[in-house]
Design a protein around this motif. Structure first.
Motif, PDB file in Angstrom:
ATOM      1  N   GLU A  40      25.252  39.770  31.206  1.00  0.00           N
ATOM      2  CA  GLU A  40      25.270  38.408  30.673  1.00  0.00           C
ATOM      3  C   GLU A  40      23.866  37.810  30.594  1.00  0.00           C
ATOM      4  N   ARG A  41      22.980  38.266  31.451  1.00  0.00           N
ATOM      5  CA  ARG A  41      21.620  37.705  31.483  1.00  0.00           C
ATOM      6  C   ARG A  41      20.879  37.898  30.162  1.00  0.00           C
ATOM      7  N   ALA A  42      21.233  38.943  29.423  1.00  0.00           N
ATOM      8  CA  ALA A  42      20.531  39.213  28.165  1.00  0.00           C
ATOM      9  C   ALA A  42      20.749  38.114  27.138  1.00  0.00           C
ATOM     10  N   GLU A  43      21.829  37.355  27.286  1.00  0.00           N
ATOM     11  CA  GLU A  43      22.131  36.293  26.332  1.00  0.00           C
ATOM     12  C   GLU A  43      21.496  34.965  26.709  1.00  0.00           C
ATOM     13  N   ILE A  44      20.843  34.916  27.869  1.00  0.00           N
ATOM     14  CA  ILE A  44      20.196  33.684  28.314  1.00  0.00           C
ATOM     15  C   ILE A  44      18.738  33.747  27.901  1.00  0.00           C
ATOM     16  N   VAL A  45      18.384  33.010  26.881  1.00  0.00           N
ATOM     17  CA  VAL A  45      17.037  33.102  26.315  1.00  0.00           C
ATOM     18  C   VAL A  45      16.348  31.746  26.358  1.00  0.00           C
ATOM     19  N   GLY A  55      14.273  33.103  21.060  1.00  0.00           N
ATOM     20  CA  GLY A  55      15.355  33.930  21.591  1.00  0.00           C
ATOM     21  C   GLY A  55      15.942  34.893  20.581  1.00  0.00           C
ATOM     22  N   ALA A  56      15.553  34.781  19.322  1.00  0.00           N
ATOM     23  CA  ALA A  56      16.155  35.609  18.269  1.00  0.00           C
ATOM     24  C   ALA A  56      15.882  37.095  18.492  1.00  0.00           C
ATOM     25  N   VAL A  57      14.612  37.450  18.758  1.00  0.00           N
ATOM     26  CA  VAL A  57      14.270  38.862  18.937  1.00  0.00           C
ATOM     27  C   VAL A  57      14.989  39.432  20.156  1.00  0.00           C
ATOM     28  N   ALA A  58      15.039  38.674  21.257  1.00  0.00           N
ATOM     29  CA  ALA A  58      15.677  39.168  22.476  1.00  0.00           C
ATOM     30  C   ALA A  58      17.165  39.433  22.254  1.00  0.00           C
ATOM     31  N   LYS A  59      17.860  38.515  21.618  1.00  0.00           N
ATOM     32  CA  LYS A  59      19.292  38.705  21.388  1.00  0.00           C
ATOM     33  C   LYS A  59      19.560  39.882  20.459  1.00  0.00           C
ATOM     34  N   LEU A  98       2.650  47.370  17.385  1.00  0.00           N
ATOM     35  CA  LEU A  98       4.035  46.919  17.218  1.00  0.00           C
ATOM     36  C   LEU A  98       4.801  47.001  18.531  1.00  0.00           C
ATOM     37  N   PHE A  99       4.646  48.121  19.242  1.00  0.00           N
ATOM     38  CA  PHE A  99       5.330  48.287  20.526  1.00  0.00           C
ATOM     39  C   PHE A  99       4.919  47.175  21.478  1.00  0.00           C
ATOM     40  N   ALA A 100       3.616  46.891  21.522  1.00  0.00           N
ATOM     41  CA  ALA A 100       3.112  45.815  22.382  1.00  0.00           C
ATOM     42  C   ALA A 100       3.694  44.472  21.959  1.00  0.00           C
ATOM     43  N   SER A 101       3.782  44.226  20.653  1.00  0.00           N
ATOM     44  CA  SER A 101       4.319  42.958  20.154  1.00  0.00           C
ATOM     45  C   SER A 101       5.768  42.774  20.565  1.00  0.00           C
ATOM     46  N   ILE A 102       6.547  43.859  20.515  1.00  0.00           N
ATOM     47  CA  ILE A 102       7.953  43.779  20.914  1.00  0.00           C
ATOM     48  C   ILE A 102       8.068  43.375  22.377  1.00  0.00           C
ATOM     49  N   LEU A 103       7.296  44.024  23.257  1.00  0.00           N
ATOM     50  CA  LEU A 103       7.353  43.679  24.677  1.00  0.00           C
ATOM     51  C   LEU A 103       6.876  42.247  24.918  1.00  0.00           C
ATOM     52  N   ASP A 104       5.829  41.833  24.222  1.00  0.00           N
ATOM     53  CA  ASP A 104       5.321  40.464  24.385  1.00  0.00           C
ATOM     54  C   ASP A 104       6.380  39.428  24.015  1.00  0.00           C
ATOM     55  N   VAL A 105       7.034  39.619  22.877  1.00  0.00           N
ATOM     56  CA  VAL A 105       8.022  38.641  22.423  1.00  0.00           C
ATOM     57  C   VAL A 105       9.250  38.658  23.323  1.00  0.00           C
ATOM     58  N   LEU A 106       9.695  39.844  23.739  1.00  0.00           N
ATOM     59  CA  LEU A 106      10.838  39.912  24.648  1.00  0.00           C
ATOM     60  C   LEU A 106      10.525  39.201  25.961  1.00  0.00           C
ATOM     61  N   HIS A 107       9.309  39.372  26.452  1.00  0.00           N
ATOM     62  CA  HIS A 107       8.896  38.676  27.679  1.00  0.00           C
ATOM     63  C   HIS A 107       8.983  37.164  27.500  1.00  0.00           C
ATOM     64  N   GLU A 108       8.473  36.658  26.387  1.00  0.00           N
ATOM     65  CA  GLU A 108       8.496  35.210  26.161  1.00  0.00           C
ATOM     66  C   GLU A 108       9.910  34.708  25.921  1.00  0.00           C
ATOM     67  N   ASP A 109      10.726  35.483  25.236  1.00  0.00           N
ATOM     68  CA  ASP A 109      12.105  35.067  24.953  1.00  0.00           C
ATOM     69  C   ASP A 109      12.961  35.022  26.209  1.00  0.00           C
ATOM     70  N   TRP A 110      12.692  35.931  27.161  1.00  0.00           N
ATOM     71  CA  TRP A 110      13.492  35.976  28.379  1.00  0.00           C
ATOM     72  C   TRP A 110      12.812  35.285  29.557  1.00  0.00           C
ATOM     73  N   LYS A 111      11.704  34.614  29.284  1.00  0.00           N
ATOM     74  CA  LYS A 111      11.039  33.862  30.343  1.00  0.00           C
ATOM     75  C   LYS A 111      11.771  32.544  30.552  1.00  0.00           C
ATOM     76  N   SER A 112      12.053  32.190  31.801  1.00  0.00           N
ATOM     77  CA  SER A 112      12.750  30.939  32.060  1.00  0.00           C
ATOM     78  C   SER A 112      11.803  29.759  31.866  1.00  0.00           C
ATOM     79  N   THR A 113      12.371  28.572  31.748  1.00  0.00           N
ATOM     80  CA  THR A 113      11.562  27.375  31.561  1.00  0.00           C
ATOM     81  C   THR A 113      11.686  26.470  32.772  1.00  0.00           C
TER      82      THR A 113
END
Length: 316
Positions: A40-45, A55-59, A98-113
C-alpha cells in the motif's frame, strides 16, 4: 503477488523506448523494489514536491513493476510510465542519465512532506528509494585559508568514468579514479567553492542495492569494463567498519551503438530461477554468460544487491 509469477515478461518498444525498458527490467529484479510496489505504501506519494512529478512517475512505475510480475501472458507496454519519465528527460539523454533520472524522481515522489502525520510514510528527509539505494560517503575538506569541514554525500547512484587513455579498465580501478578527482565543495567561511581535500573519501553507509553508472565518451565505446559477479569495497569503507558487505550482480543495462539512437537491452539475474536472462524488449530468454567481451563493452549501468555470497551462476 501471485507466488507463481516469475518477473520475466517482455516489454513493448514503441518510438525508441528500449532505454526505458532496460531500466525497468533491472529494477524489477530488485526484491525490495518488487515487495514495495506490491504494498500500500507505493500508492502514498508526495503530490506537492516540485522536484518530483506530483507522484505520477512513482505510481506508474509501481504499476509497471506489478505488471511485469503478473500472471498475464504476452508483452506489457509501459507507455504511460515512459511518457511520464519523458517529461523529466526531455533531452533524451543516454541510458546512465535516464536511469539516474528515474531514481531521482522516484525518490522525490515517495519523499514524505513536513506536516503529514502518517506512519506509513518514511521520514521527511528520506524515501523508500533513499533508504534502499543511498550510498553515504564522508571526507574531510580544507581550503587554502585553513578552514576545515566534513563533507558528506548521499548518492542514489554512483558515477564512474572511464579514463580514455587507459582503454580497458577494472571496476575497482574506476572507483579509485573517482576518489582521486578533486570535487568542488563550498567553504562557508570563505564564501566560495574550493577543491582541496586533506583526507581520503570513505563510504560510511553501504546500501542494500548499489547502482553504478558507467559513463563512456566516444573514445571509450569499444573499451571493456571488467566487472565482477560479486563485489566488495573494503578498501573504501570507513576504517571503523568491519569490512564491507558482499554485493551480487543482478542487473546490467547495455548500450549498443550511438547513445542517442542505438539500441538498449538488459541482462537480469532472476532471483526466482537463480540464473541469467536477456531482456531485449519483448524477448526474454536464458543467457549463458554475461561476462563476455561484448557485454563488458556495452554495459553502462550495473545493479548490485547485498546477498549471501552465492556460488557461480548456474548458467555461467
Amino acid at each position: 503477488m501471485d507466488p507463481d509469477a516469475d518477473g520475466l515478461r517482455g516489454l513493448t518498444n514503441y518510438s525508441i523506448t528500449s532505454t526505458y525498458n532496460s531500466a525497468l527490467q533491472c529494477l524489477a529484479q530488485v526484491e525490495e523494489v518488487v515487495s514495495f510496489c506490491f504494498s500500500e505504501r507505493a500508492e502514498i506519494v508526495n503530490e506537492d514536491n516540485v522536484l518530483g512529478s506530483g507522484g505520477a512517475v512513482a505510481k506508474l512505475f509501481a504499476s509497471s513493476i506489478r505488471a511485469i510480475w503478473s500472471m498475464e501472458s504476452g508483452p506489457f507496454y509501459p507507455n504511460h510510465f515512459n511518457g511520464a519519465v519523458k517529461t523529466v528527460n526531455q533531452n533524451h539523454e543516454p541510458l546512465p542519465f535516464l536511469f539516474a533520472s528515474i531514481l531521482d524522481v522516484l525518490h522525490e515522489d515517495w519523499k514524505s512532506t513536513a506536516g503529514k502525520d502518517d506512519d506509513r510514510l518514511v521520514t521527511a528527509e528520506n524515501s523508500f528509494i533513499h533508504d534502499l539505494f543511498a550510498l553515504k560517503t564522508s571526507r574531510l575538506a580544507s581550503c587554502s585559508e585553513g578552514h576545515s569541514q566534513e563533507v558528506q554525500s548521499h548518492l542514489l547512484y554512483f558515477d564512474l568514468f572511464q579514463e580514455p587513455e587507459k582503454g580497458d579498465q577494472d571496476l575497482i580501478d574506476m572507483f579509485q579514479y573517482h576518489w582521486s578527482r578533486d570535487d568542488m565543495w563550498y567553504c562557508a567561511p570563505c564564501g566560495k567553492l574550493c577543491e582541496t581535500y586533506s583526507s581520503p573519501t570513505y563510504i560510511t553507509h553501504f546500501p542494500k542495492a548499489l547502482v553504478l553508472l558507467i559513463n563512456r565518451d566516444p573514445s571509450t565505446f569499444s573499451c571493456e569494463v571488467d566487472f565482477p559477479e560479486e563485489l566488495r569495497l573494503d578498501e573504501f569503507a570507513d576504517p571503523s567498519f568491519q569490512g564491507s558487505p558482499t554485493y551480487s550482480l543482478i542487473g546490467i543495462c547495455n548500450q549498443y551503438g550511438n547513445p542517442q539512437a542505438g539500441h538498449q537491452t538488459a541482462n537480469i539475474f532472476s532471483y526466482k530461477y537463480k540464473k541469467w536472462f536477456v531482456a531485449d524488449d519483448t524477448r526474454i530468454a536464458p543467457y549463458d554468460n554475461v561476462f563476455t567481451s561484448e557485454i563488458r563493452q556495452s554495459a553502462c549501468v550495473l545493479v548490485y544487491t547485498q546477498r549471501t555470497s552465492r556460488a557461480k551462476s548456474a548458467n555461467k
